[in-house]
Enzyme design. Structure first.
Site, PDB file in Angstrom:
ATOM      1  N   GLU A 176      -6.670 -35.185  18.180  1.00  0.00           N
ATOM      2  CA  GLU A 176      -7.293 -33.966  18.710  1.00  0.00           C
ATOM      3  C   GLU A 176      -7.872 -34.227  20.100  1.00  0.00           C
ATOM      4  O   GLU A 176      -7.838 -35.351  20.595  1.00  0.00           O
ATOM      5  CB  GLU A 176      -8.452 -33.531  17.794  1.00  0.00           C
ATOM      6  CG  GLU A 176      -8.065 -32.469  16.790  1.00  0.00           C
ATOM      7  CD  GLU A 176      -7.837 -31.124  17.453  1.00  0.00           C
ATOM      8  OE1 GLU A 176      -7.997 -31.015  18.683  1.00  0.00           O
ATOM      9  OE2 GLU A 176      -7.481 -30.182  16.741  1.00  0.00           O
ATOM     10  N   ARG A 230     -18.536 -30.142  10.218  1.00  0.00           N
ATOM     11  CA  ARG A 230     -18.423 -31.094  11.315  1.00  0.00           C
ATOM     12  C   ARG A 230     -18.069 -30.333  12.573  1.00  0.00           C
ATOM     13  O   ARG A 230     -17.593 -29.197  12.521  1.00  0.00           O
ATOM     14  CB  ARG A 230     -17.339 -32.139  11.041  1.00  0.00           C
ATOM     15  CG  ARG A 230     -15.933 -31.567  10.966  1.00  0.00           C
ATOM     16  CD  ARG A 230     -14.892 -32.671  11.031  1.00  0.00           C
ATOM     17  NE  ARG A 230     -13.556 -32.190  10.741  1.00  0.00           N
ATOM     18  CZ  ARG A 230     -12.759 -31.542  11.604  1.00  0.00           C
ATOM     19  NH1 ARG A 230     -13.191 -31.263  12.829  1.00  0.00           N
ATOM     20  NH2 ARG A 230     -11.559 -31.155  11.260  1.00  0.00           N
ATOM     21  N   ASN A 239     -15.823 -29.546  15.831  1.00  0.00           N
ATOM     22  CA  ASN A 239     -14.387 -29.544  16.098  1.00  0.00           C
ATOM     23  C   ASN A 239     -14.192 -29.491  17.613  1.00  0.00           C
ATOM     24  O   ASN A 239     -14.895 -30.180  18.332  1.00  0.00           O
ATOM     25  CB  ASN A 239     -13.745 -28.375  15.323  1.00  0.00           C
ATOM     26  CG  ASN A 239     -12.266 -28.562  15.099  1.00  0.00           C
ATOM     27  OD1 ASN A 239     -11.826 -29.673  14.792  1.00  0.00           O
ATOM     28  ND2 ASN A 239     -11.482 -27.514  15.253  1.00  0.00           N
ATOM     29  N   ASN A 250     -11.869 -23.627  17.573  1.00  0.00           N
ATOM     30  CA  ASN A 250     -10.834 -24.428  18.209  1.00  0.00           C
ATOM     31  C   ASN A 250     -10.771 -24.213  19.714  1.00  0.00           C
ATOM     32  O   ASN A 250     -11.791 -24.268  20.373  1.00  0.00           O
ATOM     33  CB  ASN A 250      -9.494 -24.185  17.493  1.00  0.00           C
ATOM     34  CG  ASN A 250      -9.114 -25.391  16.650  1.00  0.00           C
ATOM     35  OD1 ASN A 250      -9.210 -26.523  17.127  1.00  0.00           O
ATOM     36  ND2 ASN A 250      -8.678 -25.176  15.427  1.00  0.00           N
ATOM     37  N   ASP A 263      -4.393 -23.520  17.572  1.00  0.00           N
ATOM     38  CA  ASP A 263      -5.301 -24.668  17.533  1.00  0.00           C
ATOM     39  C   ASP A 263      -5.875 -24.934  18.928  1.00  0.00           C
ATOM     40  O   ASP A 263      -6.452 -24.034  19.513  1.00  0.00           O
ATOM     41  CB  ASP A 263      -4.537 -25.863  16.923  1.00  0.00           C
ATOM     42  CG  ASP A 263      -5.463 -26.868  16.275  1.00  0.00           C
ATOM     43  OD1 ASP A 263      -6.471 -27.223  16.893  1.00  0.00           O
ATOM     44  OD2 ASP A 263      -5.170 -27.316  15.156  1.00  0.00           O
TER      45      ASP A 263
HETATM   46 CA    CA Z   1      -8.246 -28.402  17.015  1.00  0.00          CA
END
Ligand code: CA
Length: 293
Positions: free
Chosen positions: A17, A100, A102, A148, A198
């Site tokens: 990520e 959590r 991101n 995201n 995403d």
């Molecule tokens: Ca992501």
């Protein structure tokens, strides 16, 4: 025909990520969230340095005063890249053990924006936060599911944001002086059977490049018209998670992927799951902003 990206680091990341190009050092920052690792990839040497940070790490941004800032489990932290010392800065979700942090990025004024989500993807359990340059943090959005991608336009007037479970790219009016957002509307919608929107980057023409989780692709849309302009495939990986323009000319698209949770059969179909990919494009991105605090 879609472009194809090449695997350049076969890392087998569990949840790759947070890709971000650092132009000063010509390196790509990225993370393995549940692998609790920050990576610094040097395309010249091919070295992919890993720093275990001992906490789930959702994103990484450069800090003007040195080192980097992270979104971690519970809040915001800093990391010294020389000593590898991590310091908690603002643990705004310390009372939410099922959450959590991101994805997160910096805005044109040097504020650090990052969002959260629940480990079990519970709808509306996350929030979007903004850390100002004085290290104070305010909650910008509640009722977020999977916070995201986030980018700002070159004229600093618009903020684009993805909550993956909203299946849309949202646009907001942006006030760079105050950091306020307003007037939410959808500019792109993705059918649920295609995958999940995403991570996101913006190019020099103002078009949006979005990682599509489960689809093995990055797609490029014109947010003004909603038209799909381009597609980049990452053969051998379906769980595509983020993308960032890098390289000396900012025309190389770096793409992260995940391998977590794949069944044995999926692993055979996705031998490059968790790899870092790269594709050369005929459009350039814009440099990422740094945290000014
Ligand atoms: Ca992501």
């Amino acid at each position: 025909m879609a472009r194809k990206a090449d695997p350049i680091v076969q890392q087998g990341a569990r949840l790759g990520e947070g890709s971000l190009w650092h132009p000063q050092t010509e390196r790509l920052f990225w993370v393995d969230i549940i692998g609790q690792t920050v990576f610094i990839f040097d395309p010249k040497s091919g070295e992919n340095r890993g720093i275990n940070v001992g906490t789930d790490v959702g994103t990484i941004v450069s800090r003007k005063s040195g080192g980097v800032m992270l979104g971690v489990k519970g809040g915001f932290a800093s990391l010294d890249l020389e000593t590898e010392a991590i310091e908690e800065i603002a643990m705004v979700e310390i009372d939410l053990p099922n959450n959590r942090f991101n994805d997160g990025k910096c805005d044109p004024a040097g504020r650090f924006w990052a969002g959260s989500m629940a480990y079990d993807f519970a709808k509306g359990a996350g929030s979007l936060y903004c850390m100002d340059r004085d290290l104070s943090v305010r909650k910008v959005l509640s009722n977020v599911s999977i916070s995201n991608g986030l980018v700002w336009t070159a004229d600093q007037a618009t903020f684009y944001y993805i909550d993956s479970l909203a299946f849309q790219i949202a646009a907001f009016d942006y006030d760079v002086t105050t950091g306020e957002i307003a007037n939410r509307r959808a500019v792109v919608e993705l059918p649920e059977d295609v995958g999940f929107l995403d991570g996101m980057s913006i190019d020099a023409n103002g078009n949006l490049w979005v990682a599509i989780y489960r689809a093995g692709q990055v797609r490029c849309w014109d947010p003004a018209t909603g038209d799909l302009l381009d597609t980049v495939e990452a053969p051998g990986a379906k769980l595509i998670t983020s993308c960032a323009f890098g390289g000396p000319n900012l025309n190389e698209l770096y793409i992260t992927s995940a391998s977590n949770g794949l069944a044995e059969q999926d692993k055979e179909e996705q031998p490059l799951a968790g790899s870092l990919f790269r594709a050369e494009l005929d459009v350039a991105g814009v440099p990422a902003f740094e945290f000014a605090g």
